[in-house]
Structure formats: structure tokens, C-alpha cells
Design an enzyme around this catalytic site. Sequence first.
Site, short mmCIF file in Angstrom:
data_model
loop_
_atom_site.label_atom_id
_atom_site.label_comp_id
_atom_site.label_asym_id
_atom_site.label_seq_id
_atom_site.Cartn_x
_atom_site.Cartn_y
_atom_site.Cartn_z
CB ILE A 95 -0.96 0.06 1.30
CG1 ILE A 95 -2.15 -0.93 1.05
CG2 ILE A 95 -1.47 1.46 1.66
CD1 ILE A 95 -3.12 -0.56 0.13
CB VAL A 138 0.74 1.30 -4.65
CG1 VAL A 138 -0.33 1.92 -5.42
CG2 VAL A 138 1.31 -0.06 -5.15
CD GLU A 139 -2.58 5.27 -1.82
OE1 GLU A 139 -2.30 6.40 -2.15
OE2 GLU A 139 -3.47 4.63 -2.02
CB THR A 140 3.55 8.20 -0.76
OG1 THR A 140 3.99 7.04 0.11
CG2 THR A 140 2.16 8.60 -0.67
CE1 TYR A 199 -3.85 2.24 -4.65
CE2 TYR A 199 -4.99 0.54 -3.45
CZ TYR A 199 -4.07 1.65 -3.64
OH TYR A 199 -3.62 2.04 -2.30
#
Length: 371
Positions: free
Chosen positions: A147, A150-152, A349
Site C-alpha cells: 500500500i 503504491v501510494e507514495t 489498484y
Amino acid sequence: MISRLLRSLPLVTAFLIASTHLSTLAVDKKPAKKARPKATQPLRADTGVPYASRAEVMALADDLASRRSLDPDWVRRALASARKQPVITRLVLPPPVGTAKNWAAYRSRFIDPVRIQAGSAFWQAHQDTLARAEAQYGVPAAVVVGIIGVETLYGRQTGNFRVIDALATLAFDFPQAHPRAAARQAFFRDELEQFLSLCHRSGMDPLEPRGSYAGAMGLPQFMPSSWVRYATDFDGDGKIDLWNSPADAIGSVAAYFQGFNWITGMPTHYPVRFDDSRLNLDTLLAPDILPSFSVDRFQSLGAVLDGPALSHTGPLALIELQNGAAPPSYVAGTENFYALTRYNWSSYYAMAVIDLAQAVTEAREAALRGR
């Protein structure tokens, strides 16, 4: 264990999403130490059209202050300092109708050597915290790593928009060309309220935090409502800092999935193939990503499962990943796959998180064997 929890389709051919410091906005004269978001090349705070002259904005400020027991002058000053950012109204629009989704192109944005290496380093640096979060919340460390990656990219890309500008723009000027404009605008008005309430309670300057064009914050890109419900002080220092505390980010992501009914030990998905002689694809795809079929019903509709999938006791969903002009890819998604989509309502996602988690796990295991 991880290969069972995060089972990937073999040879699946590989689509995301995204100041002026006004000290007089602090609620107390001596607020608690605030998280200072990191930002590189931030947008200037004096860009965009200020909301100070908009009567409906000031009316909302008064209503919000009354309903949430906030200082009305503080809320008015905060919203008066927010600025409309036209670029955000363009970024939030969906692709043009007819744009083909492409799992391979989407996947390639996240499953690459740079992100895998960064994920392995992040896991190594925070292995004790990840293990503690897994023990406390039942969510695999690999999922949390996937997570945040992928996010940051593990904190490297947390966004440069002032959060108050992003939320105000989408709350008051959401583009009406969007097919779900009314519902999305209502969502962002609530998020703006949640953000201002959070800042008021914590003593955080509402003009300081920076995040995505949608107002998502920190390493895990939490929206304000998610921060309020699930963010946790996992490093025990007395405050929650999702920008600068990897421990708080790790604990908060794990708490989020526990809140969305993550089932410890359950795989996220299984491989699936089809028996064309009895395939009813329309019925299988009708519930979309919501697990709705027992194993027996799933197979009666022409989806064929093998191995451990045959003993799965919960409902399944047929997940379709389009590949542009090529044939789609499919997996059988479980309740844990659905839980992943509560973070971002997209099967693409969720699959990218799973594949990154698997790739980082393999890289980490290879590095440990090579010692």
C-alpha cells in the site's frame, strides 16, 4: 505464507490514480507540536483565486462551526485563506469515454525495480514495526508495504497541493462535467469539514499540510475521514504524524484494513480459468468486485478453480482486468481482495498492491538468502 496470502496469476500481462503560514489560525496560543509535512517544489500559496469573497463559503464556515462546536472566526479565517486551484478540477475528471483500460500499462507504473528496491529497504528498516502491526491487526506486513509503495513510493511522493486548497476546490467547484459530480462534491465537502475539525482539535495549522490533488495526506495518503477513524499513534510519541513517522503510517494502514474486515490468513485471490461449454460470463461479472458466489455456484457458472481454491469457504468475485485490445485477465477475488478495494475502489489498484507486495517479498527473501 506470503505466497499463499498474496497469490498472483503467473504470466499475467500486466491503470491510479493521485503557503502562507498563518499562525493566527492555531486554536491555542501554545498548540501541541505539529507534524510538518514534507514537500518538494510546493505550489505557491498565493496561486489560485481565494475563497474569502464567496458568500456560500462563509455561510458553510458558520454552519460548520455551529455543528461541530468549532471557533467560528477560526473556521472563517481558514476557509478565507483557501484558494481555488483550476488544475485540480481538470485532474479529477475521469478519462474520456471510450478510453481503454490497460492492466499492463497500469501495472508497469508500480512494479518496477526502483519501487521494489525501495520497498525492500523500507521493510528492512521497519521490520519490527511491521511485525508488531501484523501481530496486532492481523494484516500481513507485505500488504502494508504494498500500500505505502503504491501510494507514495515510501514517502517520496506525498503531494504538493495545500490540502485545504484541494478540498475547498473540490467542495465548492467540483467540475459538473463529472458523471457523479453531485455525489463527489458532497464527499469532498464532508472531507473538508473533517479536515478542519481535525486541525482545530490537534492544533495543526490548516494552511500547512500538503498532499494529493484530492486532499490525501502522508505516506499512506489518508483522506481526513480515514485519518479521524483509523490513524493511530503507533510510535507512542503522543501525536499522530502520517508524514514523518513511518511507524504511525504502518499502524494506521493496518488499522484501516482491520476496520474493513480483513480476514487473517485468507488469500486475496486465486487463479481461475473457464469452461467455455458452460461459461456465463455476464452473471459472473454482474456483482463486479463484490464477492457474491460460493465455490460451487462460481464453478457452476463456468469458472474453474483448482487446488486450495476448492476448499475456500467464503464468497468469491470474478475480477476482470482489461488489457486494452488484448484479451482480459481474470482472477477469483476473495473478501480480502474486496477489502483492498476499500482503500481505492479499483480492482487494478488492488492487484497492483498485491503484485508489488509479492515482488518486494521475493526481493527481500532473495536478499536474506544472499547474506
